[in-house]
Design an enzyme around this catalytic site. Structure first.
Site, PDB file in Angstrom:
ATOM      1  N   LYS A 276      -7.619  -6.662   9.980  1.00 45.63           N
ATOM      2  CA  LYS A 276      -6.429  -6.368   9.180  1.00 45.63           C
ATOM      3  C   LYS A 276      -5.301  -5.841  10.057  1.00 45.63           C
ATOM      4  O   LYS A 276      -5.535  -5.249  11.104  1.00 45.63           O
ATOM      5  CB  LYS A 276      -6.760  -5.317   8.115  1.00 45.63           C
ATOM      6  CG  LYS A 276      -7.725  -5.782   7.058  1.00 45.63           C
ATOM      7  CD  LYS A 276      -8.045  -4.664   6.082  1.00 45.63           C
ATOM      8  CE  LYS A 276      -8.910  -3.580   6.709  1.00 45.63           C
ATOM      9  NZ  LYS A 276      -9.385  -2.587   5.716  1.00 45.63           N
TER      10      LYS A 276
ATOM     11  N   ASP B 151      10.105  12.741  11.820  1.00 39.45           N
ATOM     12  CA  ASP B 151       9.496  12.924  10.502  1.00 39.45           C
ATOM     13  C   ASP B 151       8.067  13.421  10.678  1.00 39.45           C
ATOM     14  O   ASP B 151       7.107  12.810  10.192  1.00 39.45           O
ATOM     15  CB  ASP B 151       9.520  11.603   9.731  1.00 39.45           C
ATOM     16  CG  ASP B 151       9.213  11.776   8.245  1.00 39.45           C
ATOM     17  OD1 ASP B 151       9.274  12.918   7.755  1.00 39.45           O
ATOM     18  OD2 ASP B 151       8.900  10.772   7.589  1.00 39.45           O
TER      19      ASP B 151
ATOM     20  N   GLY C 279       8.336   3.136   0.437  1.00 40.51           N
ATOM     21  CA  GLY C 279       9.135   4.241   0.933  1.00 40.51           C
ATOM     22  C   GLY C 279      10.615   4.014   0.739  1.00 40.51           C
ATOM     23  O   GLY C 279      11.048   2.954   0.270  1.00 40.51           O
ATOM     24  N   ALA C 280      11.395   5.018   1.104  1.00 42.88           N
ATOM     25  CA  ALA C 280      12.848   4.925   0.950  1.00 42.88           C
ATOM     26  C   ALA C 280      13.451   3.961   1.954  1.00 42.88           C
ATOM     27  O   ALA C 280      14.438   3.279   1.669  1.00 42.88           O
ATOM     28  CB  ALA C 280      13.469   6.308   1.115  1.00 42.88           C
ATOM     29  N   GLU C 281      12.857   3.894   3.140  1.00 45.62           N
ATOM     30  CA  GLU C 281      13.405   3.060   4.206  1.00 45.62           C
ATOM     31  C   GLU C 281      12.605   1.788   4.447  1.00 45.62           C
ATOM     32  O   GLU C 281      13.131   0.818   4.979  1.00 45.62           O
ATOM     33  CB  GLU C 281      13.466   3.863   5.522  1.00 45.62           C
ATOM     34  CG  GLU C 281      14.406   5.056   5.478  1.00 45.62           C
ATOM     35  CD  GLU C 281      15.851   4.652   5.288  1.00 45.62           C
ATOM     36  OE1 GLU C 281      16.267   3.625   5.861  1.00 45.62           O
ATOM     37  OE2 GLU C 281      16.581   5.357   4.560  1.00 45.62           O
ATOM     38  N   ALA C 282      11.323   1.788   4.083  1.00 47.19           N
ATOM     39  CA  ALA C 282      10.477   0.630   4.382  1.00 47.19           C
ATOM     40  C   ALA C 282       9.275   0.591   3.451  1.00 47.19           C
ATOM     41  O   ALA C 282       8.862   1.614   2.896  1.00 47.19           O
ATOM     42  CB  ALA C 282      10.008   0.685   5.840  1.00 47.19           C
TER      43      ALA C 282
ATOM     44  N   ILE D 210       0.810  -1.215   0.000  1.00 45.46           N
ATOM     45  CA  ILE D 210       0.000   0.000   0.000  1.00 45.46           C
ATOM     46  C   ILE D 210       0.848   1.273   0.000  1.00 45.46           C
ATOM     47  O   ILE D 210       0.362   2.342  -0.296  1.00 45.46           O
ATOM     48  CB  ILE D 210      -0.990   0.029   1.186  1.00 45.46           C
ATOM     49  CG1 ILE D 210      -0.250   0.048   2.523  1.00 45.46           C
ATOM     50  CG2 ILE D 210      -1.965  -1.118   1.105  1.00 45.46           C
ATOM     51  CD1 ILE D 210      -1.173   0.271   3.705  1.00 45.46           C
ATOM     52  N   LYS D 211       2.129   1.125   0.341  1.00 43.67           N
ATOM     53  CA  LYS D 211       3.008   2.296   0.283  1.00 43.67           C
ATOM     54  C   LYS D 211       4.450   1.835   0.170  1.00 43.67           C
ATOM     55  O   LYS D 211       4.872   0.952   0.911  1.00 43.67           O
ATOM     56  CB  LYS D 211       2.834   3.168   1.530  1.00 43.67           C
ATOM     57  CG  LYS D 211       3.673   4.449   1.487  1.00 43.67           C
ATOM     58  CD  LYS D 211       3.422   5.312   2.727  1.00 43.67           C
ATOM     59  CE  LYS D 211       4.259   6.576   2.671  1.00 43.67           C
ATOM     60  NZ  LYS D 211       4.057   7.424   3.881  1.00 43.67           N
TER      61      LYS D 211
END
Length: 220
Positions: free
Chosen positions: A28, A128, A7-10, A4-5
């Site tokens: 879920k 963040d 990212g740069a780290e995860a 679903i997403k």
């Protein structure tokens, strides 16, 4: 297990709870898998991902003790370097902030400011703070998510940078309401953090006067 997403780290995946763990009322869960960096030495990469995965789980849990809503951590998988956590139903603040009427927006941002102060008072910086990492639930709670860049740090500098990041996000992504929203955040922060807030807010202004901010992940 749908992604679903990314990212740069995860990467974030949505998975049925029974498939991941055991039958329960929870339908879920969110699985956050920390990505391996090919440019790093394999052993170093594993140690870094392991430490950051464990630290993020601890920060999320400790944030609750500070009075900040965060997802429930169900499992820390140190073999696959992933966190299995509660899937929080609600709307990302980034998507709703500008559509709110002024009083509602101020109330929401004041709550955000208070929650940042609670984290800081507990010795935690989020690392963040963006409107993409905040979720408003149907019950009206504001959940903070994604502590992947967070740390234990009680310095005025770290706290100032934390708030500066949110200010920068408001100016870049919500420029039409940025001033109003940020002032409400500051009001909530001061109300919760009291006298300790003044030094931090002064540091925010100092950080902004320096020019370009170097993100934590870019620092040497």
């Amino acid at each position: 297990m749908p992604l679903i997403k990314k990212g740069a780290e995860a990467n974030l995946f949505l998975e049925k709870f029974p498939e991941r763990m055991y039958p329960a009322d929870v339908d879920k869960v969110l699985v956050k898998e920390r990505i391996s960096k090919k440019y790093r030495d394999k052993e170093l990469d594993r140690k870094l991902r392991d430490s950051r995965t464990s630290l993020e789980a601890k920060l999320i849990s400790e944030a609750k003790k500070a009075g900040v809503p965060t997802p429930i951590i169900y499992q820390v998988d140190r073999d696959k370097m992933c966190l299995v956590m509660e899937y929080v139903e609600g709307k990302v603040v980034k998507e709703i902030l500008e559509g709110l009427d002024s009083p509602s927006r101020k109330d929401l941002c004041k709550t955000i400011g208070k929650q940042i102060a609670r984290l800081h008072d507990f010795g935690i910086v989020h690392g963040d703070l963006t409107t993409s990492n905040m979720i408003k639930t149907l019950g009206g709670s504001i959940y903070f998510i994604d502590f992947g860049l967070g740390e234990y740090n009680s310095s005025t500098e770290a706290r100032g940078i934390d708030i500066h990041l949110l200010h920068r996000t408001l100016k870049s992504s919500h420029f039409q309401v940025a001033n109003e929203a940020f002032q409400a955040v500051v009001n909530g922060y001061k109300e919760e953090f009291r006298k300790k807030a003044d030094e931090v807010i002064r540091r925010v202004k100092e950080v902004e006067s320096r020019g370009r901010y170097i993100a934590k992940e870019e620092r040497k």
